[in-house]
Scaffold this motif. Structure first.
Motif, PDB file in Angstrom:
ATOM      1  N   ILE A 207      29.248  65.905  55.152  1.00 37.50           N
ATOM      2  CA  ILE A 207      30.107  65.417  55.737  1.00 37.50           C
ATOM      3  C   ILE A 207      31.240  65.336  56.900  1.00 37.50           C
ATOM      4  N   ALA A 208      30.878  67.328  57.588  1.00 38.52           N
ATOM      5  CA  ALA A 208      31.665  67.654  59.112  1.00 38.52           C
ATOM      6  C   ALA A 208      31.037  66.690  59.433  1.00 38.52           C
ATOM      7  N   GLY A 209      29.545  66.625  59.933  1.00 40.43           N
ATOM      8  CA  GLY A 209      28.597  65.440  60.799  1.00 40.43           C
ATOM      9  C   GLY A 209      29.338  63.832  61.394  1.00 40.43           C
ATOM     10  N   LEU A 210      29.677  63.825  60.213  1.00 36.01           N
ATOM     11  CA  LEU A 210      30.015  62.040  59.807  1.00 36.01           C
ATOM     12  C   LEU A 210      31.496  61.938  60.965  1.00 36.01           C
ATOM     13  N   PRO A 211      31.576  60.208  61.790  1.00 40.40           N
ATOM     14  CA  PRO A 211      30.569  59.253  61.388  1.00 40.40           C
ATOM     15  C   PRO A 211      29.867  59.843  62.348  1.00 40.40           C
ATOM     16  N   SER A 212      29.885  60.378  63.045  1.00 41.25           N
ATOM     17  CA  SER A 212      29.002  60.770  64.820  1.00 41.25           C
ATOM     18  C   SER A 212      27.139  61.080  64.717  1.00 41.25           C
ATOM     19  N   ASN A 213      27.289  61.866  63.607  1.00 41.45           N
ATOM     20  CA  ASN A 213      25.857  62.300  63.837  1.00 41.45           C
ATOM     21  C   ASN A 213      25.242  61.134  62.614  1.00 41.45           C
ATOM     22  N   SER A 229      22.271  54.392  42.103  1.00 44.17           N
ATOM     23  CA  SER A 229      21.449  53.073  41.484  1.00 44.17           C
ATOM     24  C   SER A 229      20.711  54.315  40.121  1.00 44.17           C
ATOM     25  N   LEU A 230      22.019  55.275  39.963  1.00 45.38           N
ATOM     26  CA  LEU A 230      20.892  56.633  38.690  1.00 45.38           C
ATOM     27  C   LEU A 230      22.920  56.130  37.720  1.00 45.38           C
ATOM     28  N   GLU A 231      23.605  55.693  38.401  1.00 46.38           N
ATOM     29  CA  GLU A 231      25.112  55.555  38.014  1.00 46.38           C
ATOM     30  C   GLU A 231      26.005  56.575  37.778  1.00 46.38           C
ATOM     31  N   LEU A 232      25.791  57.656  39.380  1.00 47.41           N
ATOM     32  CA  LEU A 232      26.191  58.765  39.032  1.00 47.41           C
ATOM     33  C   LEU A 232      27.850  58.943  39.719  1.00 47.41           C
ATOM     34  N   HIS A 233      28.930  59.109  39.232  1.00 49.24           N
ATOM     35  CA  HIS A 233      30.076  58.960  40.081  1.00 49.24           C
ATOM     36  C   HIS A 233      29.729  59.974  40.958  1.00 49.24           C
ATOM     37  N   THR A 234      30.377  60.314  42.515  1.00 53.86           N
ATOM     38  CA  THR A 234      30.400  60.598  44.074  1.00 53.86           C
ATOM     39  C   THR A 234      31.361  60.775  44.189  1.00 53.86           C
ATOM     40  N   ILE A 235      31.205  62.599  44.114  1.00 50.83           N
ATOM     41  CA  ILE A 235      32.668  63.238  44.808  1.00 50.83           C
ATOM     42  C   ILE A 235      32.044  63.088  46.095  1.00 50.83           C
ATOM     43  N   ALA A 236      33.125  63.579  46.984  1.00 55.22           N
ATOM     44  CA  ALA A 236      32.497  64.088  49.192  1.00 55.22           C
ATOM     45  C   ALA A 236      33.158  65.433  48.952  1.00 55.22           C
ATOM     46  N   GLU A 237      32.355  66.509  49.401  1.00 57.42           N
ATOM     47  CA  GLU A 237      33.231  67.014  50.166  1.00 57.42           C
ATOM     48  C   GLU A 237      33.341  67.756  51.214  1.00 57.42           C
ATOM     49  N   GLY A 238      34.805  68.535  51.356  1.00 54.92           N
ATOM     50  CA  GLY A 238      35.834  69.208  52.416  1.00 54.92           C
ATOM     51  C   GLY A 238      35.473  68.040  54.040  1.00 54.92           C
ATOM     52  N   ILE A 239      36.355  66.447  52.934  1.00 57.89           N
ATOM     53  CA  ILE A 239      36.271  65.583  54.138  1.00 57.89           C
ATOM     54  C   ILE A 239      38.444  66.157  54.790  1.00 57.89           C
ATOM     55  N   GLU A 240      38.184  66.392  55.867  1.00 57.33           N
ATOM     56  CA  GLU A 240      39.133  67.022  57.339  1.00 57.33           C
ATOM     57  C   GLU A 240      40.117  65.918  57.868  1.00 57.33           C
ATOM     58  N   THR A 241      39.184  64.844  58.435  1.00 62.09           N
ATOM     59  CA  THR A 241      38.994  63.770  59.093  1.00 62.09           C
ATOM     60  C   THR A 241      39.627  62.346  58.429  1.00 62.09           C
ATOM     61  N   ALA A 243      38.467  59.887  60.096  1.00 62.00           N
ATOM     62  CA  ALA A 243      37.438  58.899  60.659  1.00 62.00           C
ATOM     63  C   ALA A 243      36.137  59.448  59.094  1.00 62.00           C
ATOM     64  N   GLN A 244      36.832  60.257  58.353  1.00 66.88           N
ATOM     65  CA  GLN A 244      35.107  60.288  57.674  1.00 66.88           C
ATOM     66  C   GLN A 244      35.819  60.090  56.173  1.00 66.88           C
ATOM     67  N   HIS A 245      36.956  60.106  55.731  1.00 66.63           N
ATOM     68  CA  HIS A 245      37.975  59.145  55.312  1.00 66.63           C
ATOM     69  C   HIS A 245      37.209  57.975  55.036  1.00 66.63           C
ATOM     70  N   GLU A 246      37.065  57.167  56.400  1.00 64.56           N
ATOM     71  CA  GLU A 246      37.286  55.721  56.326  1.00 64.56           C
ATOM     72  C   GLU A 246      35.435  55.454  56.068  1.00 64.56           C
ATOM     73  N   PHE A 247      35.024  56.360  56.492  1.00 60.86           N
ATOM     74  CA  PHE A 247      33.560  55.550  56.762  1.00 60.86           C
ATOM     75  C   PHE A 247      32.900  56.218  55.301  1.00 60.86           C
ATOM     76  N   LEU A 248      33.654  57.143  54.391  1.00 57.04           N
ATOM     77  CA  LEU A 248      32.927  57.187  53.453  1.00 57.04           C
ATOM     78  C   LEU A 248      33.399  55.995  52.245  1.00 57.04           C
ATOM     79  N   TYR A 261      43.160  65.794  52.155  1.00 50.36           N
ATOM     80  CA  TYR A 261      44.320  65.645  50.996  1.00 50.36           C
ATOM     81  C   TYR A 261      44.997  66.783  51.013  1.00 50.36           C
ATOM     82  N   SER A 262      44.217  67.981  50.555  1.00 46.61           N
ATOM     83  CA  SER A 262      45.047  68.880  50.154  1.00 46.61           C
ATOM     84  C   SER A 262      44.159  70.061  50.473  1.00 46.61           C
TER      85      SER A 262
END
Ligand code: C2E
Ligand code: MG
Ligand code: MG
Ligand code: MG
Length: 293
Positions: A207-213, A229-241, A243-248, A261-262
């Motif tokens: 996540i740290a390298g998003l969205p530029s790397n 494709s495996l129908e797994l729920h996704t959680i991204a950790e460590g969102i600080e900006t 821009a990362q939020h928008e990308f994800l 967020y918190s």
């Protein structure tokens, strides 16, 4: 010259190594007493549904309130607890405390949240784990599907054959599993097919390298594609900006955690974040100026 340098180097490092070893030994003996002295504490980090911004879950993160050192982070004492065989007791305390907290929040009429707890490989593989987790649920009176067990990908690697058996029993009990720090564990992807595994948590390092790397973008998109494709729920950790939020969000990630967020919070601050509007009327409204539309 080389010889002297070497000697100096040895002199330079030895006292530090001694100090580290002494510090670890001291921490170890103090850690044994920490449970009985009630020195552990849980903080709760919200997890946000990306599409709506709603808090849908919290993750319990343990802290050790050391009498002299103050708050000791888990990365410092969990490895020691693992090597001393104390981790099972700590993880059991965490599960019981987190379940009891859920009930308190339900009684306060906070919106029902999913609760995630982190579990070490040694805890997960032990025959007492299943009885322990069902005891925590029954004792608190919490349905199994409100609880999620987070297991790191590297823990799965260490578990080997015990993984499948433990996963099956968890699934039977109705407790879901999240793969924590996904993408960092060098393990096979075969365990993603196990029915208990329902969530993938994309590690903060990507996540740290998003969205530029470009590499992090490619890896993150690939992980989201596997999850989809495996129908797994996704959680991204460590969102600080933002821009990362928008990308994800655009890449289709479902949920996110991070300082944006918190931070992890003590229970009363979670309550303030989530308290229903009704309970904020009256006294509080007279103290807090009403927000402008
Ligand atoms: P984890 O489960 O991957 O938890 C995420 C870690 O990232 C937490 O660190 C959290 O405070 C931190 N974090 C969250 N958002 C951000 C962000 O936006 N930026 C940055 N830089 N960091 C963020 P914490 O609380 O120090 O926990 C570290 C690890 O200790 C956890 O990683 C987990 O593996 C382990 N741990 C925590 N509680 C327990 C427990 O009760 N039992 C066991 N066995 N392990 C635990
Ligand atoms: Mg975790
Ligand atoms: Mg993680
Ligand atoms: Mg981690």
């Amino acid at each position: 010259v080389a010889k002297t340098e070497e000697r100096n180097a040895l002199r330079f490092y030895t006292p530090k190594m001694h100090a580290d070893a002494r510090r670890r030994l001291k921490l170890a003996s103090e850690l044994r007493q920490a449970l009985t002295r009630n020195e552990f504490q849980l903080l709760y980090q919200p997890s946000v549904e990306m599409r709506t911004g709603r808090i849908v879950a919290v993750e319990a993160l343990v802290r050790w309130r050391h009498p002299e050192r103050g708050s000791v982070p888990p990365d410092e004492f969990i490895p020691i607890a693992e090597s001393l065989g104390l981790i099972r007791q700590i993880d059991q305390w965490v599960m019981e405390t987190a379940c009891a907290q859920m009930v308190l929040w339900d009684q306060m009429r906070l919106p029902p949240l999913r609760m995630a707890v982190n579990v070490s490989a040694g805890t997960f593989a032990h025959p007492d784990f299943l009885p322990g987790i069902s005891q925590a649920l029954v004792q608190a009176g919490v349905p199994a599907n409100r609880l999620l067990v987070e297991l790191t990908e590297s823990a799965i690697l260490r578990l080997g054959e015990d993984t499948e058996r433990a996963m099956q029993s968890l699934h039977k009990l109705g407790v879901g599993v999240a793969i924590d720090d996904f993408g960092t564990g060098y393990s096979s992807l075969a365990y993603l097919k196990l029915p208990a595994v329902a969530y993938l948590k994309i590690d903060r390092s990507f996540i740290a390298g998003l969205p530029s790397n470009g590499n992090d973008v490619a890896i993150t998109e690939a992980m989201l594609a596997i999850a989809r494709s495996l129908e797994l729920h996704t959680i991204a950790e460590g969102i600080e900006t933002e821009a990362q939020h928008e990308f994800l969000l655009r890449a289709g990630c479902q949920e996110a955690q991070g300082y944006l967020y918190s931070r992890p919070l003590p229970p009363d601050e979670i309550e303030r974040l989530l308290a229903p509007r009704a309970s904020q009327s009256g006294k509080r409204l007279s103290l807090v100026p009403p927000r402008r539309a």
